[in-house]
Design a protein around this motif. Structure first.
Motif, mmCIF file in Angstrom:
data_model
loop_
_atom_site.group_PDB
_atom_site.id
_atom_site.type_symbol
_atom_site.label_atom_id
_atom_site.label_comp_id
_atom_site.label_asym_id
_atom_site.label_seq_id
_atom_site.Cartn_x
_atom_site.Cartn_y
_atom_site.Cartn_z
ATOM 1 N N GLY A 11 0.798 -1.211 0.000
ATOM 2 C CA GLY A 11 0.000 0.000 0.000
ATOM 3 C C GLY A 11 0.831 1.261 0.000
ATOM 4 N N GLU A 12 0.167 2.355 -0.220
ATOM 5 C CA GLU A 12 0.891 3.608 -0.353
ATOM 6 C C GLU A 12 1.388 4.105 0.988
ATOM 7 O OE1 GLU A 12 -2.989 5.749 -1.495
ATOM 8 O OE2 GLU A 12 -1.705 7.331 -0.704
ATOM 9 N N LEU A 13 2.447 4.859 0.923
ATOM 10 C CA LEU A 13 2.992 5.539 2.077
ATOM 11 C C LEU A 13 2.578 6.996 2.005
ATOM 12 C CD1 LEU A 13 4.807 2.978 2.039
ATOM 13 C CD2 LEU A 13 6.640 4.434 2.887
ATOM 14 N N PHE A 14 2.137 7.520 3.140
ATOM 15 C CA PHE A 14 1.768 8.918 3.226
ATOM 16 C C PHE A 14 2.905 9.663 3.929
ATOM 17 C CE2 PHE A 14 -2.653 8.710 1.925
ATOM 18 C CZ PHE A 14 -2.950 7.370 2.087
ATOM 19 N N PHE A 15 3.395 10.695 3.280
ATOM 20 C CA PHE A 15 4.555 11.410 3.806
ATOM 21 C C PHE A 15 4.165 12.717 4.474
ATOM 22 C CE2 PHE A 15 8.433 9.312 2.384
ATOM 23 C CZ PHE A 15 7.931 8.380 1.480
ATOM 24 N N GLY A 16 4.960 13.103 5.441
ATOM 25 C CA GLY A 16 4.878 14.424 6.011
ATOM 26 C C GLY A 16 5.661 15.409 5.163
ATOM 27 N N GLU A 17 5.685 16.665 5.593
ATOM 28 C CA GLU A 17 6.378 17.698 4.835
ATOM 29 C C GLU A 17 7.873 17.706 5.099
ATOM 30 O OE1 GLU A 17 3.479 21.319 3.911
ATOM 31 O OE2 GLU A 17 3.687 20.969 6.065
ATOM 32 N N GLY A 18 8.300 16.926 6.075
ATOM 33 C CA GLY A 18 9.724 16.789 6.322
ATOM 34 C C GLY A 18 10.270 17.769 7.342
ATOM 35 N N SER A 19 11.408 17.405 7.888
ATOM 36 C CA SER A 19 12.165 18.279 8.788
ATOM 37 C C SER A 19 13.484 18.583 8.094
ATOM 38 C CB SER A 19 12.434 17.586 10.126
ATOM 39 O OG SER A 19 11.248 17.386 10.843
ATOM 40 N N ARG A 20 13.709 19.863 7.853
ATOM 41 C CA ARG A 20 14.946 20.243 7.156
ATOM 42 C C ARG A 20 15.998 20.618 8.180
ATOM 43 N NH1 ARG A 20 16.183 20.846 2.069
ATOM 44 N NH2 ARG A 20 14.009 20.803 1.371
ATOM 45 N N LEU A 21 17.025 19.793 8.247
ATOM 46 C CA LEU A 21 18.109 19.982 9.218
ATOM 47 C C LEU A 21 19.326 20.567 8.531
ATOM 48 C CD1 LEU A 21 19.598 19.467 11.943
ATOM 49 C CD2 LEU A 21 20.104 17.172 11.080
#
Lengths: 115, 113
Positions: free
Chosen positions: B100-110
């Motif tokens: 099934g599909e993975l739902f992603f967040g907007e990310g953390s930019r380090l």
């Protein structure tokens, strides 16, 4: 080892034209899934379409379709009637469905839609 | 239905420090995976958790660690930061775990200075 290859680093397409983004994969596993994601400049990965290795028909989701050629190990994404909002990075990814839970990613294709 | 939430969105650290990133999956999703994205290496798998158990780990040094709590929220920690750890860290959740599909967040930019 599994591998995804996207040979087009970048593409320019005229608005309203159809576009095909190439993806080839390599795996020895019989059961796998193929994914396409879109990543706009904001960074979020947006799921577009999924194709399972045992699916008989090509997947379609609205303007997106996946041209799945299993013998050639090819899973190209076709976007019909491109729009300015389609400008983004596009990633092809693969996942072994039996034992491995990670996605293997291609390098991506940067698509720019020209007005 | 709320999507995947990652915090913080942006952060700046210096070499040698440590950082903790948080990910709240979609309600009901029990699988959480983490990916690192850099211009040079592209997207690379870090680890995946399901019901508080790490099921798979990518090829990263031991400085990278993670955990998942009973409410499925996940954290990843990077100790002794190096310049090369500067990246976008993406978290994804899935309902079924292996398909099934993975739902992603907007990310953390380090950014590591």
């Amino acid at each position: 080892a599994q591998k995804i290859t996207q040979t087009q680093p970048g593409m320019f397409v005229q608005e309203k034209e159809a576009v095909t983004l190439d993806c080839t994969y390599d795996t020895s596993d019989p059961s796998y899934g193929l994914f396409w994601y879109k990543q706009p400049s904001s960074g979020e990965m947006i799921f577009l379409i999924y194709q399972g290795s045992y699916d008989q028909q090509n997947a379609t989701e609205g303007r997106y379709s996946l041209n799945f050629q299993k013998a050639r190990k090819s899973a190209n994404l076709v976007i019909s009637a491109s729009q300015l909002g389609d400008s983004a990075m596009y990633f092809c990814a693969m996942r072994d469905l039996d034992s491995n839970y990670q996605l293997i990613w291609g390098a991506g294709t940067k698509l720019i839609i020209k007005p | 239905k709320a999507g995947v939430t990652q915090t913080p969105r942006y952060l700046i650290k210096t070499r040698g420090q440590q950082v903790t990133l948080s990910c709240s999956p979609i309600s009901g999703h029990r699988s959480v995976s983490w990916y690192q994205q850099t211009p040079g290496q592209g997207l690379q798998f870090l680890f995946e958790y399901f019901s508080e158990t790490q099921r798979n780990k990518g090829n990263f040094p031991g400085r990278f660690s993670g955990r998942q709590f009973s409410n499925s929220r996940s954290e990843m920690n990077v100790s002794t930061l190096e310049l090369g750890d500067s990246a976008l860290y993406l978290c994804a959740s899935s309902a079924q775990g292996s398909t099934g599909e993975l739902f992603f967040g907007e990310g953390s930019r380090l950014t590591v200075l």
